[in-house]
Design a protein around this motif. Structure first.
Motif, PDB file in Angstrom:
ATOM      1  N   MET A  60       0.967  -1.341   0.002  1.00  0.00           N
ATOM      2  CA  MET A  60       0.017  -0.032  -0.096  1.00  0.00           C
ATOM      3  C   MET A  60       0.956   1.134   0.113  1.00  0.00           C
ATOM      4  O   MET A  60       0.747   2.099  -0.826  1.00  0.00           O
ATOM      5  N   LEU A  61       1.828   1.316   0.887  1.00  0.00           N
ATOM      6  CA  LEU A  61       2.637   2.596   1.135  1.00  0.00           C
ATOM      7  C   LEU A  61       4.238   2.082   1.220  1.00  0.00           C
ATOM      8  O   LEU A  61       4.273   1.309   2.188  1.00  0.00           O
ATOM      9  N   SER A  62       4.667   3.082   0.685  1.00  0.00           N
ATOM     10  CA  SER A  62       6.174   3.036   0.992  1.00  0.00           C
ATOM     11  C   SER A  62       6.671   4.349   1.278  1.00  0.00           C
ATOM     12  O   SER A  62       6.091   5.355   1.042  1.00  0.00           O
ATOM     13  N   ILE A  63       7.822   4.599   2.013  1.00  0.00           N
ATOM     14  CA  ILE A  63       8.556   5.844   2.446  1.00  0.00           C
ATOM     15  C   ILE A  63       9.840   6.066   1.669  1.00  0.00           C
ATOM     16  O   ILE A  63      10.660   5.071   1.338  1.00  0.00           O
ATOM     17  N   GLY A  64       9.919   7.322   0.932  1.00  0.00           N
ATOM     18  CA  GLY A  64      10.921   7.678   0.149  1.00  0.00           C
ATOM     19  C   GLY A  64      11.926   8.584   0.874  1.00  0.00           C
ATOM     20  O   GLY A  64      11.063   9.566   1.314  1.00  0.00           O
ATOM     21  N   ASP A  66      15.205   5.684  12.437  1.00  0.00           N
ATOM     22  CA  ASP A  66      14.730   5.255  13.920  1.00  0.00           C
ATOM     23  C   ASP A  66      13.310   5.464  14.262  1.00  0.00           C
ATOM     24  O   ASP A  66      12.599   4.642  14.634  1.00  0.00           O
ATOM     25  N   TYR A  67      13.016   6.871  13.995  1.00  0.00           N
ATOM     26  CA  TYR A  67      11.606   7.157  14.133  1.00  0.00           C
ATOM     27  C   TYR A  67      10.539   6.249  13.427  1.00  0.00           C
ATOM     28  O   TYR A  67       9.447   5.885  13.770  1.00  0.00           O
ATOM     29  N   ILE A  68      10.804   6.021  12.083  1.00  0.00           N
ATOM     30  CA  ILE A  68       9.692   5.575  11.165  1.00  0.00           C
ATOM     31  C   ILE A  68       9.885   4.058  11.656  1.00  0.00           C
ATOM     32  O   ILE A  68       8.719   3.362  11.680  1.00  0.00           O
ATOM     33  N   ARG A  69      11.020   3.385  11.953  1.00  0.00           N
ATOM     34  CA  ARG A  69      10.859   2.044  12.460  1.00  0.00           C
ATOM     35  C   ARG A  69      10.176   1.781  13.746  1.00  0.00           C
ATOM     36  O   ARG A  69       9.567   0.763  13.992  1.00  0.00           O
ATOM     37  N   LYS A  70      10.226   2.874  14.550  1.00  0.00           N
ATOM     38  CA  LYS A  70       9.086   2.790  15.821  1.00  0.00           C
ATOM     39  C   LYS A  70       7.688   2.787  15.461  1.00  0.00           C
ATOM     40  O   LYS A  70       6.935   2.372  16.092  1.00  0.00           O
ATOM     41  N   CYS A  71       7.389   3.403  14.414  1.00  0.00           N
ATOM     42  CA  CYS A  71       6.165   3.774  14.008  1.00  0.00           C
ATOM     43  C   CYS A  71       5.581   2.256  13.146  1.00  0.00           C
ATOM     44  O   CYS A  71       4.639   1.989  13.445  1.00  0.00           O
ATOM     45  N   VAL A 119       3.134   7.168  10.126  1.00  0.00           N
ATOM     46  CA  VAL A 119       2.926   5.958   9.156  1.00  0.00           C
ATOM     47  C   VAL A 119       1.467   5.746   9.259  1.00  0.00           C
ATOM     48  O   VAL A 119       0.623   5.733   8.433  1.00  0.00           O
ATOM     49  N   ASP A 120       0.833   5.470  10.676  1.00  0.00           N
ATOM     50  CA  ASP A 120      -0.790   5.207  10.658  1.00  0.00           C
ATOM     51  C   ASP A 120      -1.682   6.305  10.294  1.00  0.00           C
ATOM     52  O   ASP A 120      -2.594   6.287   9.505  1.00  0.00           O
ATOM     53  N   ILE A 121      -1.282   7.635  10.447  1.00  0.00           N
ATOM     54  CA  ILE A 121      -1.818   8.631  10.022  1.00  0.00           C
ATOM     55  C   ILE A 121      -1.877   8.911   8.695  1.00  0.00           C
ATOM     56  O   ILE A 121      -2.965   9.179   7.951  1.00  0.00           O
ATOM     57  N   ILE A 122      -0.834   8.498   8.178  1.00  0.00           N
ATOM     58  CA  ILE A 122      -0.571   8.679   6.467  1.00  0.00           C
ATOM     59  C   ILE A 122      -1.648   7.429   5.730  1.00  0.00           C
ATOM     60  O   ILE A 122      -2.423   7.577   5.027  1.00  0.00           O
ATOM     61  N   LYS A 123      -1.527   6.363   6.170  1.00  0.00           N
ATOM     62  CA  LYS A 123      -2.029   5.159   5.945  1.00  0.00           C
ATOM     63  C   LYS A 123      -3.739   5.464   6.055  1.00  0.00           C
ATOM     64  O   LYS A 123      -4.544   5.100   5.127  1.00  0.00           O
ATOM     65  N   LYS A 124      -4.086   5.896   7.060  1.00  0.00           N
ATOM     66  CA  LYS A 124      -5.443   6.495   7.555  1.00  0.00           C
ATOM     67  C   LYS A 124      -5.916   7.316   6.355  1.00  0.00           C
ATOM     68  O   LYS A 124      -7.126   7.221   5.882  1.00  0.00           O
ATOM     69  N   ALA A 125      -5.026   8.559   6.268  1.00  0.00           N
ATOM     70  CA  ALA A 125      -5.476   9.431   5.164  1.00  0.00           C
ATOM     71  C   ALA A 125      -5.872   8.833   3.835  1.00  0.00           C
ATOM     72  O   ALA A 125      -6.824   9.349   2.924  1.00  0.00           O
ATOM     73  N   ILE A 126      -4.891   7.865   3.385  1.00  0.00           N
ATOM     74  CA  ILE A 126      -4.829   7.269   2.257  1.00  0.00           C
ATOM     75  C   ILE A 126      -6.001   6.475   2.160  1.00  0.00           C
ATOM     76  O   ILE A 126      -6.862   6.713   1.199  1.00  0.00           O
ATOM     77  N   LYS A 176      -9.176   7.354  -1.379  1.00  0.00           N
ATOM     78  CA  LYS A 176      -8.394   6.706  -2.258  1.00  0.00           C
ATOM     79  C   LYS A 176      -8.488   7.470  -3.591  1.00  0.00           C
ATOM     80  O   LYS A 176      -7.612   7.285  -4.516  1.00  0.00           O
ATOM     81  N   SER A 177      -9.266   8.577  -3.733  1.00  0.00           N
ATOM     82  CA  SER A 177      -9.333   9.196  -5.226  1.00  0.00           C
ATOM     83  C   SER A 177      -8.165  10.270  -5.316  1.00  0.00           C
ATOM     84  O   SER A 177      -8.033  10.810  -6.384  1.00  0.00           O
ATOM     85  N   ILE A 178      -7.623  10.423  -4.111  1.00  0.00           N
ATOM     86  CA  ILE A 178      -6.758  11.742  -4.041  1.00  0.00           C
ATOM     87  C   ILE A 178      -5.130  11.001  -4.627  1.00  0.00           C
ATOM     88  O   ILE A 178      -4.835  10.160  -3.859  1.00  0.00           O
ATOM     89  N   GLU A 179      -4.614  11.532  -5.582  1.00  0.00           N
ATOM     90  CA  GLU A 179      -3.112  10.675  -6.136  1.00  0.00           C
ATOM     91  C   GLU A 179      -2.263  11.467  -5.508  1.00  0.00           C
ATOM     92  O   GLU A 179      -1.007  11.014  -5.624  1.00  0.00           O
ATOM     93  N   CYS A 180      -2.375  12.740  -4.897  1.00  0.00           N
ATOM     94  CA  CYS A 180      -1.135  13.674  -4.312  1.00  0.00           C
ATOM     95  C   CYS A 180      -1.652  14.371  -3.501  1.00  0.00           C
ATOM     96  O   CYS A 180      -2.502  15.318  -3.576  1.00  0.00           O
ATOM     97  N   PHE A 181      -1.010  14.623  -2.271  1.00  0.00           N
ATOM     98  CA  PHE A 181      -1.206  15.648  -1.254  1.00  0.00           C
ATOM     99  C   PHE A 181      -0.095  16.094  -0.428  1.00  0.00           C
ATOM    100  O   PHE A 181       1.023  15.160  -0.321  1.00  0.00           O
ATOM    101  N   ASN A 182       0.173  17.117  -0.120  1.00  0.00           N
ATOM    102  CA  ASN A 182       1.303  17.502   0.766  1.00  0.00           C
ATOM    103  C   ASN A 182       0.963  17.810   2.277  1.00  0.00           C
ATOM    104  O   ASN A 182      -0.158  17.850   2.097  1.00  0.00           O
ATOM    105  N   ILE A 183       1.695  17.825   2.884  1.00  0.00           N
ATOM    106  CA  ILE A 183       1.492  17.785   4.422  1.00  0.00           C
ATOM    107  C   ILE A 183       1.786  19.135   4.810  1.00  0.00           C
ATOM    108  O   ILE A 183       2.918  19.462   4.815  1.00  0.00           O
ATOM    109  N   ASN A 184       1.059  20.010   5.717  1.00  0.00           N
ATOM    110  CA  ASN A 184       1.344  21.153   6.356  1.00  0.00           C
ATOM    111  C   ASN A 184       1.828  22.205   5.027  1.00  0.00           C
ATOM    112  O   ASN A 184       2.474  23.067   5.200  1.00  0.00           O
TER     113      ASN A 184
END
Length: 162
Positions: A1-5, A21-26, A105-112, A116-124
């Protein structure tokens, strides 16, 4: 579903390490792709290369992509999405600091999942961290890699979208 780059370069290894380290804790399993940029008119630092490889060995599912010479931020962003195995990609610049009390990670997965129809969004309202789909990037003909220094990659992309 989601990868991080994540985009990074030599002077930001400590920031990258903290971010991973932060991402791996998430999320201990989410794929992380990292583009490691070379420096302008410098040989690639062998100690830095070994540090990056050591960081990748510390965790599962981390995939480095080395640019031995300096490449545009647009090239790094395009490469992260192209090499990703997932449709959705959270792209992060390495100098971001996250509130440790939130699971990004959970916040982004929930937003997606809720949009589902949104193909691109930025944060803040920032292109330092945004979500984009492979299909949308392809439809937009990618970020313009001719923009060699950092700046206006996002502006050009937005203008073409409009």
């Amino acid at each position: 579903m989601l990868s991080i780059g994540i985009t990074t370069f030599k002077k930001r290894y400590h920031m990258l390490s903290n971010m991973v380290d932060y991402i791996r804790k998430c999320d201990s399993k989410i794929p992380i792709n990292i583009t490691i940029n070379g420096e302008i008119e410098e040989e690639f630092d062998e100690v830095f290369r070994k540090n990056i490889l050591g960081l990748c060995l510390k965790y599962e599912n981390i995939y480095p992509i080395f640019f031995q010479e300096f490449r545009a931020l647009s090239k790094a962003w395009n490469t992260l999405v192209i090499f990703s195995k997932t449709e959705y990609n959270l792209i992060l610049n390495d100098d971001l600091v996250f509130n440790q009390s939130y699971n990004l990670v959970d916040i982004i997965k929930k937003a997606i999942s809720e949009n589902k129809s949104i193909e691109c969004f930025n944060i803040n309202n920032s292109w330092s961290h945004y979500v984009i789909t492979k299909s949308f990037l392809d439809k937009m003909n990618y970020f313009d890699e001719r923009l060699l220094l950092h700046g206006e990659e996002d502006g050009d992309f937005v203008w073409r979208y409009i």
